[in-house]
Design a protein around this motif. Structure first.
Motif, short mmCIF file in Angstrom:
data_model
loop_
_atom_site.label_atom_id
_atom_site.label_comp_id
_atom_site.label_asym_id
_atom_site.label_seq_id
_atom_site.Cartn_x
_atom_site.Cartn_y
_atom_site.Cartn_z
N ARG A 150 0.82 -1.27 -0.01
CA ARG A 150 0.11 -0.01 0.01
C ARG A 150 0.88 1.23 0.10
O ARG A 150 1.90 1.40 1.01
CB ARG A 150 -0.82 -0.03 1.16
N ILE A 151 0.63 2.32 -0.82
CA ILE A 151 1.36 3.38 -1.05
C ILE A 151 0.31 4.57 -0.70
O ILE A 151 -0.66 4.73 -1.51
CB ILE A 151 1.86 3.57 -2.34
N LEU A 152 0.41 5.21 0.34
CA LEU A 152 -0.36 6.23 0.80
C LEU A 152 0.37 7.46 1.01
O LEU A 152 1.59 7.78 1.51
CB LEU A 152 -0.80 6.03 2.24
N ILE A 153 0.10 8.54 0.32
CA ILE A 153 0.43 9.91 0.39
C ILE A 153 -0.72 11.05 0.69
O ILE A 153 -1.85 11.20 0.20
CB ILE A 153 0.95 10.48 -1.05
N ASP A 154 -0.16 11.65 1.74
CA ASP A 154 -1.14 13.00 2.17
C ASP A 154 -0.38 14.01 2.57
O ASP A 154 0.89 14.03 2.46
CB ASP A 154 -1.90 12.38 3.70
N GLU A 155 -0.91 15.22 2.98
CA GLU A 155 -0.34 16.42 3.08
C GLU A 155 0.41 16.10 4.63
O GLU A 155 -0.22 15.50 5.40
CB GLU A 155 -1.28 17.37 3.26
N LEU A 156 1.61 16.62 4.66
CA LEU A 156 2.32 16.60 6.04
C LEU A 156 1.62 17.27 6.97
O LEU A 156 1.38 16.68 8.30
CB LEU A 156 3.72 17.00 5.89
N GLN A 157 1.16 18.38 6.75
CA GLN A 157 0.50 19.37 7.55
C GLN A 157 -0.86 19.84 7.06
O GLN A 157 -0.81 21.05 6.78
CB GLN A 157 1.30 20.19 8.41
#
Length: 898
Positions: free
Chosen positions: A77-84
């Motif tokens: 699973r590759i998950l990318i979100d904003e850091l903050q």
């Protein structure tokens, strides 16, 4: 269904729907620059849930958080979100089931350019490159998948709405739309959070065939999108949809499956907002030019570019490597196919609309009079009191419970429609209850959203709210849904959602759901969540004891857990019959296994030959329903003359004779994730010549179906897969044997349905068909054993009560295995689990492929004395038929051909 009108079948999309160039986020990503993200390798943190890195976009200094999680079942699973983020971004709920078991990662190698991570199980590695950022998944030293190989990673961060006042010139709406406001025709979409789109690309190395991404009226193999539109995943009500089109239809499953001879791979893009998928195949040579002889061979590759309007990047790579392992990995992620009640695998009769109770009783009697089995009869919107769902028209249906009891006495069921739009009527208690309980979607101003649909001015239930789903489920309780009985089942239609007055005939994206989420975030989940709530309601209605049956037009990944879907408003033409096969295969590959198409076409009137061929094809597909619009001529099977009636009767009866096999296949789907309907490459994964075949298919591992989908056919070309030396195929009607690895032209008549049993298989059928599945369960069984070139065959039979959850709650089922080796057929338990008492018996056994007449056939039951059995040998087709056996399925026994 949608209001009937003449269909337009052309290469030009209906301007009620958008092209990709009319979608702002798509244009921004396609026309925008590559952003050249960097992976900050020194930020690596290993946790129980994987490895975390920060990603940096240098120009804006935007930081993202990348999490890589390998799962024990063979997925990454590759998950990318904003850091903050300034607030939480939408993550798709309810689809991924349970907690995944993560592997413990460790660093195998690290330098200034990359980090290589490994884990204990399997042979896979993950390598993260610093600049430009990319993520490779390797098997040993072989690169299997590269994430961001083309540097298409795109992530628009949430913004404060007050920013738009300081740069109004930039954000003013123009012809192409804008960042904070977008127009389509007379519709204006206000984006409360500004631009929030995401995108990423993956390269699948060595692959040149990709499938899935339903729902589209297109070929099984996905097409290269360098010319024309990309594939669109955006659930829409599209009447008489365009053929060979990549425009979105009623449901969406963002699963792409790639296959090559030594590996099957899946990419699951978990996002419920509007999504486009671009596919680019790289083969041995590009742009139509033949390379010089000495030029190095280019490895095949499939590049997939996903673009979504909002949410986070949540991408799961399913590593297979076999088709069976991939289907299991996906089922473990999104849920296994629900085990349907046996009656729902029978034939369904539907029309918009049967006029009244007398009409329903007359149609029911017509099936009996003409000796045609069926199990369920359906009522469309006209059965209600003024399009108010959960009500009955007091004139047309004054005694709905009596009608259901009349059908139930014959072990038949009634299905009624329940759409998500609720008529605005302050005098209707259900409307008031929903309004006062806060169960409706709101508009961007915070008022209850109103649109138009069959009920006229309507409000739309907010199924994203667990409270609303629970309230809706309670509406199906017998004491609340007046006139309903336990033999009433449900059809969810118009749940894309369809809004006649809305943009693209659906809900505005800036409508607001529970929790303040905009509709744009979860559009493709709407029908999925209504389906979920309806199923919960029917289960609760029975106190948790009975399996539900619910058909839904709209769906998403995971909808297989709830029931059946169909391909929507098709047309009575040969072209629509033809396209139904790749559509159903695409659905099956993507986990939506209980699927079918309206027999005969929903709109327009089929000619008798087309109707017969459609019945024959649909009888060999999972969901089997005849359905037609109110503007079409009546088309009950007996209205076209005795020749047509006889052909339809035969097709339906043969479906019923094969229901035990279908039921066993659905048990396999329910426990292993393997679809009943399978493209040829699933069973023959190494034969590249089969990879794009979509006019014939496997039913399970044993039957090859080649429905006839063209008019006036007197010969049909059948591809027999497998090696000619080893593979044998037997015509199920004549028992004539054909070697694999060839295509043959075979003669057909209107009565011919080309079906072949694979050598090495055992198929269980009923000795008769009965008038419905309840009678079927009382009939004896027959085994057909098809020997392979080594004289071996095997198969299974699954039995339970056909309707309750006892198979799950108290293990009240049995699974029997039949094995034939060296002339001996054995019946044994296939599972240590399961205790089910039944009187089912095997009445006869037919063995195909016996080269010479036996001297005797000996039957041994447990420890009893061996008994000689009656048999016949047919020399011209090498068949031994053993009759008058009366062998109990639940007992161990064997038959020896001497």
């Amino acid at each position: 269904m949608t209001e009937a009108k003449p269909p337009t079948i052309s290469g030009v999309p209906d301007q009620k729907t958008k092209t990709c160039d009319q979608v702002g986020f798509y244009r921004r990503q396609i026309e925008g620059p590559n952003l050249h993200h960097r992976a900050l390798l020194d930020t690596l943190v290993l946790t129980e849930k994987g490895a975390c890195f920060q990603l940096l976009e240098p120009d804006t200094q935007t930081r993202l958080l990348l999490t890589v999680s390998p799962y024990k079942n063979g997925a990454v699973r590759i998950l990318i979100d904003e850091l903050q983020p300034i607030k939480e971004r939408f993550r798709v709920p309810d689809v991924v089931t349970g907690e995944r078991q993560c592997e413990q990662l460790r660093v195998e190698r690290q330098d200034e350019d990359s980090v290589t991570l490994t884990w204990s199980s399997g042979c896979h590695l993950v390598r993260v490159w610093h600049f430009p950022f990319s993520l490779e998944i390797l098997c040993g030293e072989e690169e299997v998948v590269t994430f961001n190989s083309k540097d298409k990673l795109w992530f628009e961060t949430l913004q404060d709405p007050s920013r738009q006042t300081s740069c109004s010139s930039e954000l003013e709406e123009d012809q192409a739309g804008s960042l904070w406001k977008e127009t389509f025709g007379q519709f204006v979409d206000i984006k409360a959070n500004g631009p929030t789109s995401i995108g990423a690309d993956l390269s699948l190395h060595g692959f040149s065939h990709a499938y899935g991404l339903p729902e589209h009226a297109d070929s099984l193999k996905l097409r290269d999108t360098r010319e024309g539109e990309p594939y669109r995943l955006f659930n829409l009500d599209v009447f008489a949809y365009e053929l060979y089109s990549r425009f979105g239809l009623y449901g969406s499953v963002p699963l792409l499956v790639a296959h090559k001879p030594d590996r099957t791979l899946g990419v699951f893009w978990l996002n419920a907002s509007e999504t486009f998928v671009k596919i680019h195949y790289t083969t041995d040579h590009q742009d139509g030019q033949t390379p010089p002889v000495k030029m190095r061979r280019i490895q095949p590759q499939t590049d997939v570019h996903w673009l979504s309007e909002s949410g986070v990047i949540d991408c799961m790579v399913l590593l297979g490597p076999s088709p069976q392992q991939l289907f299991s990995q996906y089922a473990q992620m999104t849920g296994y196919q629900a085990l349907p009640p046996l009656f729902s695998l029978g034939y369904h009769q539907c029309r918009w609309n049967y006029e009244d109770e007398a009409d329903v009783r007359a149609v029911d009697a017509g099936f009996e009079h003409h000796n045609i089995p069926y199990d369920m009869i359906w009522l469309d919107i006209e059965h209600t009191d003024g399009k108010r769902y959960f009500t009955w028209d007091p004139v047309r249906f004054p005694d709905p419970a009596g009608l259901q009891h009349h059908l139930q006495q014959k072990n038949r069921k009634l299905v009624v429609i329940s759409d998500p739009h609720i008529k605005v009527d302050p005098d209707w208690s259900l409307y008031c209850e929903a309004r006062d309980g806060g169960h409706f979607v709101k508009d961007r101003e915070g008022q209850i959203y109103e649109g138009s649909c069959w009920s006229g001015d309507s409000c739309y239930l907010d199924f994203s709210s667990p409270a609303t789903r629970a309230w809706y489920a309670r509406c199906f309780a017998l004491d609340k849904y007046k006139g309903s009985t336990p033999s009433l089942f449900v059809w969810n239609d118009m749940n894309e959602p369809s809004v006649f007055s809305g943009p693209e005939q659906t809900m505005p994206k800036d409508a607001v759901h529970s929790g303040g989420w905009e509709h744009r975030e979860l559009h493709n989940l709407y029908g999925f969540q209504q389906h979920m709530a309806t199923v919960d309601g029917l289960i609760s209605r029975s106190g948790g004891s009975e399996r539900p049956f619910v058909l839904s037009r709209s769906f998403f990944a995971g909808s297989q857990r709830f029931g059946a879907i169909w391909t929507g408003d098709n047309v009575a033409s040969w072209e629509y019959l033809n396209i139904s096969i790749p559509m159903l295969l695409s659905l099956s590959v993507a986990g939506i296994m209980f699927c079918g198409a309206d027999v005969g076409g929903f709109v327009q009137d089929p000619q008798p030959e087309l109707l017969v061929r459609w019945y024959q094809a649909a009888s060999l597909q999972p969901f089997f329903r005849g359905h037609s619009a109110n503007v079409t001529k009546r088309r009950e099977p007996w209205l076209f003359g005795e020749e047509v009636t006889a052909a339809i009767r035969t097709a339906i009866q043969q479906r019923y004779c094969l229901l035990h096999y279908w039921y066993t296949l659905f048990h396999q789907a329910h426990t292993s994730g393997l679809p009943p309907l399978r493209p040829l490459w699933v069973e023959f994964p190494k034969e590249a010549s089969n990879f794009a075949v979509d006019n014939q298919y496997m039913i399970g591992g044993a039957l090859l179906a080649c429905p006839i989908t063209e008019p006036g056919v007197q010969e049909v070309n059948v591809l027999f897969p497998g090696s000619g030396e080893d593979e044998i195929w037997y015509d199920v009607h004549s028992a004539k044997a054909y070697k694999g690895g060839r295509t043959l032209s075979l003669p057909v008549t209107l009565d011919t349905v080309p079906v072949f049993q694979r050598g090495g298989s055992v198929v269980c059928r009923s000795a008769g068909c009965g008038s419905c599945t309840a009678e079927l369960q009382q009939l004896p069984l027959c085994l057909t054993v098809a020997l392979n070139s080594c004289g071996v065959a095997e198969g299974e039979l699954y039995l339970d009560d056909g309707h309750s959850f006892s198979y799950r709650d108290t293990k009240a089922f049995c699974l029997r295995r039949f094995n034939m080796l060296s002339g001996r057929l054995l019946c044994r338990r296939a599972s240590e689990e399961g205790v089910f008492e039944c009187d089912s018996v095997i009445q006869s056994v037919t063995v195909m492929g016996v080269k010479s007449k036996p001297a005797a056939v000996i039957v041994c039951v447990s420890d009893t004395t061996d008994v000689s059995a009656e048999f016949q040998y047919t020399e011209d087709c090498s068949i031994v038929t053993v009759t008058n056996l009366n062998l109990r399925v639940l007992m161990d026994w064997e038959i020896e051909i001497v």
